[in-house]
Design a protein around this motif. Structure first.
Motif, short mmCIF file in Angstrom:
data_model
loop_
_atom_site.label_atom_id
_atom_site.label_comp_id
_atom_site.label_asym_id
_atom_site.label_seq_id
_atom_site.Cartn_x
_atom_site.Cartn_y
_atom_site.Cartn_z
N THR B 172 0.83 -1.21 0.00
CA THR B 172 0.00 0.00 0.00
C THR B 172 0.86 1.26 0.00
O THR B 172 0.53 2.25 -0.63
CB THR B 172 -0.95 0.00 1.23
OG1 THR B 172 -1.40 -1.32 1.46
CG2 THR B 172 -2.13 0.90 1.00
N THR B 173 2.00 1.17 0.69
CA THR B 173 2.95 2.29 0.68
C THR B 173 3.36 2.59 -0.76
O THR B 173 3.41 3.75 -1.18
CB THR B 173 4.19 1.95 1.54
OG1 THR B 173 3.77 1.76 2.88
CG2 THR B 173 5.22 3.07 1.48
N ALA B 174 3.64 1.54 -1.50
CA ALA B 174 4.05 1.71 -2.89
C ALA B 174 2.93 2.38 -3.70
O ALA B 174 3.19 3.26 -4.53
CB ALA B 174 4.39 0.36 -3.50
N ARG B 175 1.70 2.01 -3.42
CA ARG B 175 0.56 2.62 -4.12
C ARG B 175 0.48 4.12 -3.82
O ARG B 175 0.28 4.93 -4.72
CB ARG B 175 -0.75 1.96 -3.68
CG ARG B 175 -1.06 0.68 -4.39
CD ARG B 175 -2.38 0.11 -3.94
NE ARG B 175 -2.77 -1.02 -4.76
CZ ARG B 175 -3.49 -0.91 -5.87
NH1 ARG B 175 -3.91 0.26 -6.28
NH2 ARG B 175 -3.80 -1.98 -6.58
N VAL B 176 0.64 4.44 -2.53
CA VAL B 176 0.55 5.85 -2.13
C VAL B 176 1.68 6.65 -2.77
O VAL B 176 1.46 7.74 -3.32
CB VAL B 176 0.60 5.97 -0.58
CG1 VAL B 176 0.78 7.41 -0.15
CG2 VAL B 176 -0.67 5.40 0.03
N MET B 177 2.88 6.09 -2.73
CA MET B 177 4.01 6.81 -3.31
C MET B 177 3.85 6.94 -4.81
O MET B 177 4.26 7.95 -5.41
CB MET B 177 5.32 6.10 -2.96
CG MET B 177 5.68 6.16 -1.47
SD MET B 177 5.55 7.80 -0.73
CE MET B 177 6.86 8.66 -1.55
N ALA B 178 3.25 5.93 -5.43
CA ALA B 178 2.99 6.02 -6.86
C ALA B 178 2.02 7.16 -7.16
O ALA B 178 2.18 7.90 -8.15
CB ALA B 178 2.41 4.70 -7.36
N LEU B 179 1.07 7.32 -6.29
CA LEU B 179 0.10 8.42 -6.44
C LEU B 179 0.82 9.77 -6.33
O LEU B 179 0.58 10.68 -7.14
CB LEU B 179 -0.98 8.29 -5.36
CG LEU B 179 -2.06 9.34 -5.29
CD1 LEU B 179 -2.87 9.40 -6.58
CD2 LEU B 179 -3.00 9.06 -4.12
N PHE B 180 1.73 9.86 -5.37
CA PHE B 180 2.49 11.10 -5.20
C PHE B 180 3.37 11.38 -6.42
O PHE B 180 3.50 12.51 -6.87
CB PHE B 180 3.35 11.05 -3.93
CG PHE B 180 2.56 11.16 -2.65
CD1 PHE B 180 1.31 11.77 -2.64
CD2 PHE B 180 3.06 10.66 -1.45
CE1 PHE B 180 0.58 11.88 -1.46
CE2 PHE B 180 2.33 10.77 -0.27
CZ PHE B 180 1.09 11.38 -0.28
N GLU B 181 3.99 10.32 -6.94
CA GLU B 181 4.83 10.49 -8.12
C GLU B 181 4.00 10.98 -9.31
O GLU B 181 4.43 11.80 -10.10
CB GLU B 181 5.48 9.15 -8.49
CG GLU B 181 6.66 8.79 -7.60
CD GLU B 181 7.85 9.74 -7.76
OE1 GLU B 181 7.97 10.39 -8.82
OE2 GLU B 181 8.65 9.83 -6.82
N GLN B 182 2.80 10.42 -9.41
CA GLN B 182 1.90 10.84 -10.49
C GLN B 182 1.59 12.33 -10.38
O GLN B 182 1.63 13.07 -11.37
CB GLN B 182 0.60 10.02 -10.39
CG GLN B 182 -0.37 10.24 -11.52
CD GLN B 182 0.07 9.50 -12.78
OE1 GLN B 182 0.71 8.45 -12.70
NE2 GLN B 182 -0.24 10.06 -13.92
N LEU B 183 1.32 12.77 -9.16
CA LEU B 183 1.03 14.20 -8.92
C LEU B 183 2.25 15.03 -9.26
O LEU B 183 2.16 16.10 -9.86
CB LEU B 183 0.66 14.43 -7.45
CG LEU B 183 -0.74 14.04 -7.04
CD1 LEU B 183 -0.84 13.99 -5.52
CD2 LEU B 183 -1.76 15.03 -7.57
#
Lengths: 295, 242
Positions: B172-183
């Motif tokens: 889930t951490t990876a998912r959240v960080m992926a979201l931040f990277e997308q932003l």
């Protein structure tokens, strides 16, 4: 437009969440409006009755001497100096005799042998037919009594004083019920809004954090107050109309006791009462949110 | 984008949370704030979002002098800044969807947009099934993700995340960080306060370490041309007008 849709949605949600206190507030506002408007209706109709009764109202000032034209002018001047009047009539001794004779009609022969100047000359003063004039009539009479050459002043003292006392009482009751209306609407609404604010404290804090404007936060509460005032006033006036119709029906018919013409409020008055109640509730709401939200 | 000049924040009676911190974050940058508990990470984020006023110094965010910003204009700042709070700040009685929608409602997004965006974010954060669940019934990890979803819902220029992965597992951490990277790829500026070293160990981005309210060390940002360290799922953020 979207702003108002959101505001309306928030308002409805607030009102649904606290429906019990909303119901109590609506009931209180309705009752206050009913009490106030009932007495106001009685007062307004009493004023109309007073105006009609005032048609026959006059002050008769009996003089010891028949005044010559210059003296008449002086009397006129002094009377007008005290108060505005509808008209002033000077009745000479002979004119008074003729009038008395006319009143006696077929029995006027009792006056045979009586000198035509046995009645005193008088001044008939017709006050302006307003409530203020009625309320000043006693003082007016006292003033006229002080004029030189005045023997006696007469007017329909008893009913005027009773009527005036009634009107005074009505004024006091209206003031009291008006104060009740102001206090209940303002305090009850403020209290209900405060409850809603407490219930939504967490949400309001969050709204600020996510960028809601002050208007976005406060408008639903102001609208809530306005709705409470508006709906409450409509309910109160509706109840008064039902009461009015019931009373009218009860006293209708040929065998019934004739009531003086009793009318319900005109539309502008209805609108004013609803507007006033709404305004008061918005004020109550505003005071609550101002204290709570620190705007 | 964000300028802090000699900023200090003291709490009564004599707690110095931040002392003479100067920091500049440029537009589109990702900065990791790290340090032990009580180092001043959260206070710094609260100063940037004007949840607190500094005792002294100057804070400028997106061209706005945060200290002089009147109460009536704070919403202008808050609309540019999306913040994921350490304590989540969720409404426990409202559904997950409502909690995310609230950020979009205040900027008058249409209902259809709000619903689409909410579903999109929930899918990204693996919370699709929780759409109608009350926030109070979620686990802490799920609540954390809802808080993050709300912070990014409007596609803000600046995202402040306070311990965004504190309650999350690795996936889930990876998912959240992926979201931040997308932003980040879309041009957002991110400040991520964390003491989870795994988040920034191999990062090309700047890492600032705080200790006792002072900047202890700064690592220079690496070249940020290469692929993001966290793999973003495809079509994370479509052009929805956010």
């Amino acid at each position: 437009m979207r702003f108002w849709i959101v505001v309306l949605r928030h308002t409805c949600r607030n009102m649904l969440h606290t429906w019990k206190s909303q119901g109590m507030t609506l009931f209180t506002v309705s009752l206050s409006v009913l009490i106030f408007s009932f007495f106001y209706l009685v007062y307004v109709n009493a004023l109309h009755v007073g105006e009609r009764l005032g048609d026959d109202l006059r002050l008769v000032v009996y003089l010891d001497e028949e005044p010559a034209p210059p003296l008449q002018e002086e009397y006129r001047h002094k009377i007008l100096k005290f108060d505005q009047v509808d008209r002033i009539e000077f009745i000479g001794r002979e004119q008074a005799y003729k009038r008395f004779e006319r009143i006696l009609g077929e029995n006027s022969d009792v006056l045979t042998g009586v000198p035509t100047d046995f009645l005193p000359a008088s001044i008939e003063v017709y006050p302006v037919r307003t409530l203020d004039s009625l309320s000043r009539i006693k003082r007016f009479s006292d003033y006229l009594q002080t004029l030189p050459g005045v023997l006696k002043v007469q007017y329909g003292k008893e009913w005027i004083e009773r009527f005036y006392a009634f009107i005074q009482l009505m004024r006091v009751i209206i003031l009291l019920s008006g104060s009740l209306l102001i206090m209940t609407t303002t305090f009850m609404v403020a209290h209900t809004i405060r409850l809603t604010l407490f219930a939504r404290q967490q949400e309001l804090e969050l709204l600020r954090l996510v960028g809601a404007t002050d208007n976005y936060i406060r408008m639903p509460f102001l609208l809530e107050g306005a709705l409470q005032g508006g709906i409450g006033a409509c309910c109160g006036l509706g109840a008064l109309l039902l009461l009015y119709n019931w009373i009218t029906l009860q006293f209708a018919g040929p065998a019934a006791i004739p009531l003086p013409a009793f009318a319900f409020f005109q539309w502008p008055v209805i609108a004013a009462i609803i507007g006033l109640a709404t305004l008061l509730c918005v004020a109550g709401s505003f005071s609550a949110i101002r204290r709570f939200l620190h705007f | 984008m964000i300028d802090l000049i000699k900023v200090s924040k003291a709490y009564p009676p004599d707690v110095q949370a931040i002392a003479d911190v100067s920091l500049t974050v440029t537009r589109g940058e990702i900065v990791f704030l790290t340090g032990m508990s009580g180092a001043g990470k959260t206070t710094l984020l609260r100063l940037i979002s004007r949840m607190e006023k500094p005792t002294k110094g100057m804070v400028d965010v997106a061209g706005m002098d945060v200290i002089k910003l009147p109460q009536s204009s704070i919403h202008l700042l808050r609309r540019k800044v999306g913040m994921a709070y350490q304590d989540f700040k969720l409404l426990p009685e409202r559904t997950v969807a409502d909690n995310i929608a609230i950020a979009m409602e205040v900027v008058y997004r249409p209902r259809s947009f709000i619903e689409k965006r909410t579903r999109e974010l929930l899918e990204l954060l693996d919370l699709t099934r929780k759409y109608n669940t009350r926030a109070g019934e979620l686990s802490r990890g799920e609540q954390q993700r809802v808080s993050i979803a709300r912070a990014v819902a409007n596609g803000p220029e600046i995202v402040l995340a306070d311990e965004p992965t504190g309650n999350l597992d690795a996936e889930t951490t990876a998912r959240v960080m992926a979201l931040f990277e997308q932003l980040h790829r879309k041009g957002a500026t991110l400040i991520i306060a964390t003491h989870d070293r795994s988040l920034f160990e191999d990062t090309p981005h700047r890492v600032i370490e705080l200790r006792f309210g002072r900047v202890l060390s700064r690592s220079e940002a690496g070249k940020d041309d290469g692929p993001a360290p966290f793999e973003a799922p495809p079509a994370l953020f479509e052009e929805t007008g956010a």
